[in-house]
Design a protein around this motif. Structure first.
Motif, short mmCIF file in Angstrom:
data_model
loop_
_atom_site.label_atom_id
_atom_site.label_comp_id
_atom_site.label_asym_id
_atom_site.label_seq_id
_atom_site.Cartn_x
_atom_site.Cartn_y
_atom_site.Cartn_z
N ASP A 59 -6.10 -0.21 -4.12
CA ASP A 59 -7.52 0.12 -3.98
C ASP A 59 -8.22 0.02 -5.34
O ASP A 59 -9.26 -0.62 -5.49
N ASP A 84 0.84 -1.19 0.00
CA ASP A 84 0.00 0.00 0.00
C ASP A 84 0.89 1.26 0.00
O ASP A 84 0.70 2.17 0.78
N ASP A 106 -4.56 10.46 -1.73
CA ASP A 106 -5.71 9.54 -1.83
C ASP A 106 -6.83 10.09 -2.71
O ASP A 106 -7.89 9.46 -2.82
N ASP A 142 -2.15 8.92 10.39
CA ASP A 142 -2.98 8.10 9.51
C ASP A 142 -4.17 7.53 10.28
O ASP A 142 -4.02 7.04 11.41
#
Ligand code: TEU
Length: 570
Positions: free
Chosen positions: A402, A61, A341, A206
């Motif tokens: 994702d 990730d 993101d 995070d």
């Protein structure tokens, strides 16, 4: 004059190490690459950088799966390179924030390897292990029906020790068990103090509200009928011990005078957010609320096979929610439209279809975000108006777990139905995280000047037109406009950084007009979000003085395509 902490008035620039600047020709950005561009960063007018995870990691990730908090991912450099970065930034008066990822580690972290080694290992309880449930037919099931942030169950079966472990994100990102005081102490020491001792000024934290989960791990209510795994954020966010943990964590930060900005998904209620960021509560300095992030897709589902339409009143409302946080409270807020993101803001909220639309809407969005209260965050590439990748790129160019998980989920579910896959690809082209992750376009040379070698991710095709070198030489570029905005924001910080926000045209679908009221003046910001002329009725006020705009002249009563103007008034 009120003395504000440094982190309220400064603009913070986010750096995504893999894509910023490659110094050694391996196709991957690195820390020496960041150091080589400090003149550029300083010249922008920002006062701090936030470096996304540069720790050692298997990169499932993109570094948010950390295998060792105390070392650096070798392609990015070394701990010594980080020390040099911190030192070089400090000597220029630029502060440094790191990314604190402590909801989970990588499954390759030594803590997890030990934890999974046997049920009796002293570190077993450092992660979240649960026995299986069996139905009447004797089939094995996970402890509950929670769906993870990247799809699928949050539980992974471990054959060797015959239990499930929890992972709210990838399978390779097991959640740490914050209930265990020894684990918390190890997190503070390894992930925080190791770097605080080296002089870092704070952390972007995070998924800051996920450490405390529903103590009983109850099933989530069934919303997606027919699906096995259900949206469960209300059960894994903001659990009962969240504020206790953050108060404890703050005692560590306080020793170093370090600040924090916590990422706060799935939390929209003012009273609730204030509990995290009230100065008195001493938990977090500020948070990233998700109201703007969620515009255009449901908070419950990242992509939809048909991307949801958004309308301007939704964006106004989302911004209002984040701005209202400081009104009548001792809390602090943030202003941002992009991060690693999100899709690029010009492609989401403006227009990337023509060079003219890109330039005008890029400047218009800069006026929006730079005149809002709270600490301003700018994401790398936003300042030159980078856009989403073109529609023509095949799905193989998308590297994010994702995006890939979602595409494969639809593929499996529809038996690779071409129409469903085309819709999914369109949604990904619109909202995927990949758009923020293409390499920075430094100049018009091969690979956009990012690397002498084939970059790890393809450079956006528009680099000959959209790049730092070109824009730095052009006083009418998006980059020049951003620099001007950051300067004006500083000069008028009382109004822009600390003022009270009021929307003046709530229901209007085309324009966004708002007021910022400081203690010694006001600003009116008028923005056109469409590619056609719109009428504009300004409050009648003889003291209105135009501060800036993205057209040279002014037509009274009209905002031209993507026009934005800022006025000051007494
Ligand atoms: O993101 C957490 C988060 O809540 C989302 O923004 C997330 O990207 C989304 O649910 C995915 O669709 C943070 C990081 O910013 C992100 O890059 C990491 O992947 C994630 O945590 C896990 O560490």
């Amino acid at each position: 004059v009120t003395q504000h902490p440094w982190w309220k008035d400064t603009t913070i620039y986010q750096i995504y190490p893999a894509s910023f600047k490659d110094s050694n020709g391996d196709g991957v950005g690195d820390i020496p690459g960041i150091i080589s561009q400090l003149d550029y960063i300083e010249d922008l007018g920002v006062g701090a950088i936030w470096v996304s995870p540069m720790y050692d990691s298997p990169q499932v990730d993109m570094g948010y799966d950390i295998s060792d908090y105390e070392s650096v991912y070798p392609p990015y450099g070394t701990v010594a390179d980080m020390e040099k970065l911190i030192q070089d930034c400090h000597s220029r008066g630029i502060r440094v924030l790191l990314d604190l990822v402590v909801n989970h580690t990588s499954d390759q972290h030594k803590w997890f390897k030990e934890s999974r080694s046997s049920k009796d290992h002293p570190k077993r309880d450092w992660y979240i292990w649960r026995p299986a449930k069996y139905d009447e037919q004797g089939n094995r099931h996970p402890p509950n029906n929670w769906r993870g942030n990247f799809g699928g169950s949050v539980w992974e079966w471990d054959d060797a020790t015959q239990e499930y472990y929890l992972h709210l994100f990838c399978t390779e990102q097991p959640d740490l068990n914050w209930e265990n005081a020894e684990t918390r102490a190890a997190i503070y020491e390894s992930a925080m103090e190791f770097w605080l001792r080296k002089g870092v000024d704070g952390f972007r934290v995070d998924t800051v509200n996920m450490y405390s989960k529903d103590p009983e791990y109850r099933d989530a209510p069934v919303i997606d009928v027919g699906e096995k795994w259900q949206f469960a954020a209300s059960l894994y966010c903001n659990g009962p011990r969240m504020h206790e943990y953050l108060s404890e964590m703050n005692t560590v930060l306080e020793k170093y005078g370090a600040m924090t900005v916590g990422e706060l998904p799935h939390t929209h209620d003012k009273g609730h957010v204030v509990r995290y960021v009230s100065a008195k509560a001493k938990q977090l300095s500020m948070t990233f609320m998700f109201d703007v992030v969620d515009v255009g897709f449901g908070a419950d589902q990242k992509f939809d096979t048909t991307p949801r339409r958004w309308e301007l009143p939704m964006l106004k409302h989302a911004i209002e929610t984040t701005q209202d946080l400081i009104e009548g409270t001792d809390a602090w807020t943030t202003s941002f439209l992009e991060n690693h993101d999100q899709a690029r803001s010009i492609s989401r909220f403006g227009s990337d279809k023509t060079p003219e639309g890109r330039e005008k809407s890029g400047k218009m969005l800069s006026m929006l975000v730079a005149s809002l209260s709270g600490t301003l965050f700018v994401y790398q590439g936003q300042e030159i108006g980078m856009t989403n990748v073109p529609e023509s790129w095949p799905i193989e160019e998308y590297k994010d777990v994702d995006s890939n998980n979602y595409y494969n989920f639809v593929k499996a579910k529809t038996n690779a139905d071409p129409a469903a896959l085309a819709r999914t690809k369109a949604a990904i082209q619109h909202l995927a995280r990949d758009h923020a992750r293409t390499p920075i376009q430094w100049d018009g040379s091969k690979n956009g000047g990012f690397s002498t070698n084939k970059p790890w991710m393809r450079v956006n095709d528009n680099y000959p037109e959209v790049n730092v070198r070109r824009e730095a030489q052009d006083k009418n570029s998006i980059l020049s406009f951003w620099k001007q905005m950051l300067r004006l924001r500083k000069e008028q910080s009382n109004t822009f950084v600390h003022g009270i926000f009021t929307v003046l045209d709530k229901e209007n679908n085309s324009t966004f007009v708002f007021e910022k009221k400081g203690t010694n003046g006001k600003a009116i910001v008028a923005l056109n979000f469409t590619e056609t002329d719109q009428s504009l009725a300004l409050p009648s006020d003889s003291t209105l003085k135009r501060l800036t705009g993205n057209y040279d002249d002014e037509v009274s009563g009209t905002l031209r395509p993507f026009e934005g103007r800022i006025y000051l008034t007494q």
